[in-house]
Structure formats: structure tokens, C-alpha cells
Design an enzyme around this catalytic site. Structure first.
Site, PDB file in Angstrom:
ATOM      1  N   ASP A 217      -6.550   8.241 -31.508  1.00 61.48           N
ATOM      2  CA  ASP A 217      -7.801   9.141 -31.593  1.00 61.48           C
ATOM      3  C   ASP A 217      -8.983   8.580 -31.065  1.00 61.48           C
ATOM      4  O   ASP A 217      -9.343   7.597 -31.580  1.00 61.48           O
ATOM      5  CB  ASP A 217      -7.925   9.713 -33.066  1.00 61.48           C
ATOM      6  CG  ASP A 217      -8.572  10.755 -33.102  1.00 61.48           C
ATOM      7  OD1 ASP A 217      -9.441  11.272 -32.256  1.00 61.48           O
ATOM      8  OD2 ASP A 217      -8.682  11.565 -34.242  1.00 61.48           O
ATOM      9  N   LEU A 218      -9.516   9.299 -30.010  1.00 63.28           N
ATOM     10  CA  LEU A 218     -10.613   8.795 -29.408  1.00 63.28           C
ATOM     11  C   LEU A 218     -11.948   9.105 -30.574  1.00 63.28           C
ATOM     12  O   LEU A 218     -11.997   9.985 -31.113  1.00 63.28           O
ATOM     13  CB  LEU A 218     -11.049   9.641 -28.140  1.00 63.28           C
ATOM     14  CG  LEU A 218     -10.315   9.569 -26.977  1.00 63.28           C
ATOM     15  CD1 LEU A 218     -10.610  10.497 -25.781  1.00 63.28           C
ATOM     16  CD2 LEU A 218     -10.254   8.036 -26.505  1.00 63.28           C
TER      17      LEU A 218
ATOM     18  N   ASP B 119      -8.766  15.274 -28.583  1.00 58.38           N
ATOM     19  CA  ASP B 119      -8.546  14.098 -28.225  1.00 58.38           C
ATOM     20  C   ASP B 119      -7.588  13.163 -28.780  1.00 58.38           C
ATOM     21  O   ASP B 119      -7.816  11.777 -28.941  1.00 58.38           O
ATOM     22  CB  ASP B 119     -10.002  13.655 -28.547  1.00 58.38           C
ATOM     23  CG  ASP B 119     -10.426  13.541 -29.894  1.00 58.38           C
ATOM     24  OD1 ASP B 119      -9.771  14.295 -30.807  1.00 58.38           O
ATOM     25  OD2 ASP B 119     -11.244  13.173 -30.543  1.00 58.38           O
TER      26      ASP B 119
END
Length: 629
Positions: free
Chosen positions: A235-236, A278
Site C-alpha cells: 500500500d503506497l 494504490d
């Protein structure tokens, strides 16, 4: 051969004519005058016989064919025939007349008659013979022409047949080519559709549906105990900043570049997918946990080094949180593996981001996180089954002044599957994380307004619990998700209008933490509902580091002092000073104060001495359920 046939037809007439002429000469010699008449008559008859012998000797050969044909010779023969037939009688008559008138002798007349017969015969036969010869030549020419035409037609027909066969062959070849092209296009289309169905349209990576399919296969394979796989959830951390600062186009470009970056550091037979937003997922096939941790840290480190440049003037640093789960014989199914990886990733974020967290069954943080995830379906089901319940807790005036408005805070409880009441602290964190608070807030407002509008006669008195009061105010808590929802204010206004609830009877409450996360948004939200007629309370005031600095930007009516200060106010001088400072600031700003967590009479006495306006807690009143009619 045809000339012979003509002669055969002429000879009989010719012999007959000469025989009659000879008979006439004999008669003329013995009988003189009468003999010449006989000669003339016999000669005429012989000539007529000659003509008919010529014409009818053979119907389909010789002169008869000429006379009966439709050609130019036939027409000419038919025109000469009457003249030839009439010529002999006329000549005989002239000879007889000349003899009678003694113009000529009998011998002369007989000679003239014979000569004229010969001339007529020649005139009749020669042109017809010429015409017949020309006819035969024409027939030969026509036959040659027909044969040549037939040859040409045959040759042309053969050429056309060959051309037709070549055309049919070409058509067949073209059909085969078209079928092959169609099959190729169909295959390409099926391939494209299959690829689109299993890949993300933005990044070109495997999509969530295909990833879950491959993850199911990996789990089934791992359950056999022959191989071990690792599930990686990424997960960004700063994606929202890029999206909000530069727009969705920049966010899309960042996702593409990050996806390409991840592909650089995984093995060729591993599966990389974009799971949504994301979030990314990786399946490390036939991989040990140590190797997976090494690859995950390599991805994390290179993501941290990566610089995203947008339009040459905006540069962003990135980091990524990663959760790892081992897929082995103990993994129950795909969904549990994916949930565990998501929970591990969430723990990595909560622990400071930019790190790798490995899922373990006895991890307390993961257990809490997993419990929150289980609450998602339970909350959704409770909303559908209408198993939420509304309670209220009195907020009592400390000064015992009848002019003070009495408050009731609307509280929420959940009845679980077994019929037990569940405290909101058990399910509210899960609802906040998984975006269910907007739905819960709307349920509370709609349900409370519906029952309140049916059970209270507001034109007379909108406080059903106190008979002698200036008014009654119901406080409803709102989440940060509702504050940030642009359509929420319209929903609230519609509910006021629908149920005929006076806005001055409702006070909305938000926490200080929610307010300072988006100060301008919260201030605009508060002003909009205050203009409509509602009141506002700021909850947990004093918990922030700069509470007083934010207070002047928030047009609230009530300050609820953070309970962490109030519950120790008797023993802790610092807490006493904090509560006193907050109360004094509120009084100066014209904001009434409410002390939470008033658990006993000692605390109530202290806040009464400080001049706090209201008290709330178990020492004042416990929550009780609303009993709507």
C-alpha cells in the site's frame, strides 16, 4: 454430284422434246400442213414436259431445290418459270400463224421452233446452274464459317471454362484466406477480451479478479504441503497527497511508474497485481519467507529512493507499507489469506509506515485488526436487520438554574446476534476505518427524527422529559466522514423538513480531532448548519496540542472538556488547572462548557466550584434507552 442429278432430271424432258420434234418432222413430211401443226403442238408439249421434268424430277435435289429455296436464285427461278412455260405456246402460235399466212415455210418454222426451244432451254438451265453453283459455294463457305465459328465458340467456351475454374479456385482460396483472417481476428479479439478481463486497464498488471483466482490456486497447492508460497500486500503511503495536489492524471501516472518499478524486483514467475486504488499484491510462488522478506525490503527501499516528477516542477518522495503472509498447509482459504495480508499491511502503516510486517497468528495487533474486519459484515448485517438501538444520557446544568437548557446526548448501541448490547467502542473503530460511519450517522438521524417527530408535539413543548424548562436540546454525534461528505448537509436539511423537527432542538457534536484534520471544511460545515438553526458542540476539547489556537476559528456553542482531565480533577492539580483554563476561555468567548466523565459527587462539586455550566457522566445520569411511542 449435284450436276449429275441435274442432268438426270433434264434428260427425260429433253428426250421427250426431241421425240416429239422427230414425230412432227415425220408428220410434216407425210401430211404437210397438218404435220406442221402436229410438230408445233408436239414441240410445245415436249417443252412443257421438259420444264416439269426439270422441276419435279427430284423435290430435294437439282433445280427443284433452287426453285423452292428462299434465296435470291430461288426467287429468280420462280420469276422466270412462268415466262418459260408460256414461251413455247406463244412461239408455236407465231410459227403457225406465219405458216398460215404463208410468211414462212413449214421447214423454216420447224427449224425456228427447234432453235427457240434450244435457246429457251439454255436460258432456263444456265442461270439456274450458275445460281446453284453459287449456292453450293455459299454452302461450302457457310459450312467453313460454321466450322470456324464452332471452333472459336469451342475454344472460347474452353477458355471461359478455364477462367471460371480459375475464378472458382480464386474464390475458394479467398474464402479460405478470409476464414483464416476471421479466425485470426476472432482469436485476437478473444485474446484481447481475455487479457482485458484479467488485467488492469491502467497499469497493465493483473487485476484483482485474476489475482484472486491465482491466489486460490496457490492456496490449494500449498494445502497439499508440497510447496510454500508467500502473499505480499503493498500500500503506497503518500498516494493521496499526489492525487490531491496534482490531480488524478498524476495519480494514474504514479501508479503506472510504481507498477513498473515493482516488476523490476520480482521474479519472472511471480504474480504482480493492482488490487485497487494504490494497493498492489504479489504472490511469490514456491518461495521461502526469508527470500520473500528480502525481496519485499528491496522493493520498499527502492520505492523510498524513487522520485516522482510531475510536469518538471513537482517532485514527490514515496514510501510503501508491506504485509506478508505465508501460504502453507494451515492456510484455510483465499479470503482469509488476503484478509491476513491486508491486516499485516495495516499494522505496518500504524507502526509508522515504510516497513514490512509479517503476519503471525498470535500477533495481538493483528488480532485486533482482524476483529475490526469481522465487524464490517456484522455492522452491515445489523443495519439491514435494524439491530441498532438509540439511548440518551442527560447533560445536567451544574448551577441548578431553571433557565438553563437541558441536554440529552443521543447514544448508539448495537444488539448482537445473541441479543446482547454491544458498546460503540467495540464497533466504531472498525466502522471508521472501513467507511461505514456515514451510513451509521444517517441511520441515527433518520431514525431519531422519525420517532421524535411522531412522539413530540413541538409547538407546545419540545422537551418530553422536563416539564419546567426553557427548552430541551438533543445532541447527535457526527463522524469525520460525514463532515467531509458534501451531500450530508442536504440530507440533514431534508430530514428536518420531512419530519418537521425544529433545528433549534438539535445540537450536532464533532470531536476536536475531526475538526482540526480539515479545519476549513469543519468550519464551513458548522456555519452552514448554524445558519439553518442548529447548535454545535466541540467534543474532547483539550486533547490536542493547539486546542486554543483552533477554537477561535470554530463557531461552536458548547465546549465538552476532555474526560481525561475531568476524571482525575480531584487528585491532579494539573488536570484541575487545565479544566479551569478551558472553562475560563469558553466563558470569555461566550461558549458554554460541559464536563465529561463526572463519575461522582466530588468531581461534580469541583466543576461546580469552577463555574462549569453542565456535567455529564455516570455520577449525574446513566444512559437509558429511548422509549418511543
Amino acid at each position: 454430284m449435284k450436276d449429275i442429278e441435274v442432268l438426270k432430271s433434264v434428260i427425260p424432258g429433253w428426250i421427250a422434246m426431241k421425240a416429239n420434234t422427230a414425230i412432227g418432222l415425220i408428220n410434216a413430211h407425210f401430211y404437210q400442213f397438218s404435220s406442221f401443226t402436229s410438230i408445233a403442238i408436239h414441240t410445245a408439249i415436249a417443252f412443257i414436259l421438259l420444264i416439269f421434268g426439270i422441276l419435279f424430277a427430284c423435290l430435294k435435289r437439282g433445280l427443284m431445290m433452287i426453285v423452292t429455296s428462299q434465296s435470291a436464285g430461288g426467287i429468280m427461278a420462280r420469276n422466270l418459270l412462268p415466262t418459260a412455260i408460256m414461251f413455247s405456246p406463244v412461239i408455236c402460235g407465231l410459227v403457225l400463224f406465219g405458216y398460215r399466212m404463208e410468211i414462212c415455210t413449214a421447214e423454216f418454222g420447224l427449224c425456228m421452233l427447234s432453235i427457240l426451244n434450244i435457246i429457251v432451254f439454255a436460258v432456263l438451265i444456265c442461270p439456274l446452274n450458275i445460281i446453284d453453283h453459287q449456292r453450293r459455294r455459299s454452302q461450302v463457305t457457310l459450312q467453313k464459317t460454321n466450322e470456324e465459328l464452332e471452333t472459336r465458340v469451342t475454344r472460347r467456351t474452353n477458355e471461359l471454362l478455364i477462367a471460371l475454374e480459375e475464378l472458382q479456385q480464386e474464390i475458394a482460396e479467398r474464402q479460405i484466406i478470409e476464414q483464416a483472417l476471421f479466425a485470426e481476428k476472432e482469436l485476437a479479439l478473444v485474446t484481447l477480451l481475455s487479457w482485458q478481463a484479467s488485467h488492469d486497464s491502467l497499469t497493465g498488471l493483473v487485476n484483482r479478479r485474476e489475482f484472486e483466482h491465482r491466489l486460490t490456486q496457490a492456496v490449494n497447492n500449498a494445502q497439499t504441503g508440497k510447496e510454500q508460497h508467500i502473499l505480499c500486500y503493498l500500500d503506497l503511503d503518500q498516494f493521496k497527497i499526489v492525487n490531491d495536489t496534482c490531480g488524478h492524471a498524476a495519480g494514474d501516472e504514479l501508479l503506472c511508474e510504481v507498477g513498473h518499478l515493482f516488476q523490476t524486483y520480482i521474479r519472472s514467475y511471480d504474480t504482480l497485481a493492482r488490487l485497487g486504488g494504490d494497493e498492489f499484491g504479489i504472490i511469490f510462488h514456491n518461495c521461502s519467507l526469508e527470500a520473500a522478506v528480502l525481496i519485499a525490503n528491496t522493493i520498499r527501499e527502492n520505492t523510498q529512493k524513487f522520485r516522482f516528477v510531475w510536469q518538471q516542477d513537482k517532485i514527490f518522495n514515496l514510501s510503501i507499507s508491506i504485509g506478508l503472509v505465508v501460504l502453507n498447509a494451515d492456510t484455510p482459504n483465499m479470503n482469509s489469506a488476503l484478509s491476513a495480508a491486508d491486516a499485516a499491511c495495516y499494522v505496518a502503516k500504524n507502526q509508522g509506515r515504510n516497513r514490512v510486517h509479517i503476519y503471525q497468528a498470535d500477533d495481538l495487533e493483528l488480532i485486533r485488526q482482524y476483529g475490526e474486519m469481522q465487524w464490517v459484515s456484522r455492522i452491515t448485517q445489523a443495519l439491514e436487520d435494524n439491530r441498532f438501538r438509540l439511548y440518551y444520557q442527560s447533560i445536567v446544568p451544574v448551577t441548578n438554574n431553571d433557565s438553563e437548557t437541558v441536554h440529552y446526548e443521543v447514544l448508539l448501541r448495537l444488539v448482537d446476534e445473541t441479543g446482547k448490547l454491544v458498546s460503540p467502542m467495540a464497533f466504531i473503530p472498525a466502522a471508521e476505518r472501513y467507511n461505514l460511519m456515514q451510513t451509521i450517522d444517517r441511520w441515527v438521524i433518520h431514525t431519531f427524527f422519525t420517532h421524535l417527530g411522531q412522539s413530540v408535539d413541538f409547538p407546545q413543548s419540545h422537551c418530553p422529559l422536563l416539564e419546567h424548562s426553557r427548552g430541551c436540546l438533543y445532541t447527535i454525534n457526527l463522524s469525520g466522514a460525514s463532515i467531509n461528505d458534501d451531500k450530508f448537509i442536504d440530507f440533514v436539511c431534508d430530514q428536518f423538513t420531512l419530519h418537521q423537527i425544529p433545528p433549534e432542538a438539535i445540537c450536532f457534536e464533532i470531536t476536536e480531532t475531526v475538526a482540526i484534520k480539515n479545519l476549513s471544511k469543519a468550519a464551513g460545515f458548522i456555519r452552514a448548519l448554524k445558519e439553518f438553526g442548529c447548535c454545535f458542540a466541540l467534543d474532547d476539547f483539550g486533547s490536542g496540542m493547539s486546542s486554543f489556537a483552533y477554537l477561535k476559528n470554530l463557531p461552536v456553542d458548547y465546549l465538552k472538556i476532555d474526560g481525561s482531565f475531568v476524571k482525575h480533577i480531584v487528585e491532579e492539580p494539573i488536570d484541575l488547572a487545565m479544566v479551569d483554563a478551558i472553562n475560563k476561555i469558553g466563558q470569555v468567548m461566550g461558549i458554554q462548557t460541559i464536563a465529561e466523565f463526572v463519575e461522582n459527587s466530588e468531581i461534580l462539586q469541583v466543576i461546580q466550584n469552577l463555574g462549569v455550566n453542565y456535567a455529564q457522566g455516570y455520577g449525574v445520569a446513566r444512559p437509558v434507552p429511548f422509549l418511543f411511542n
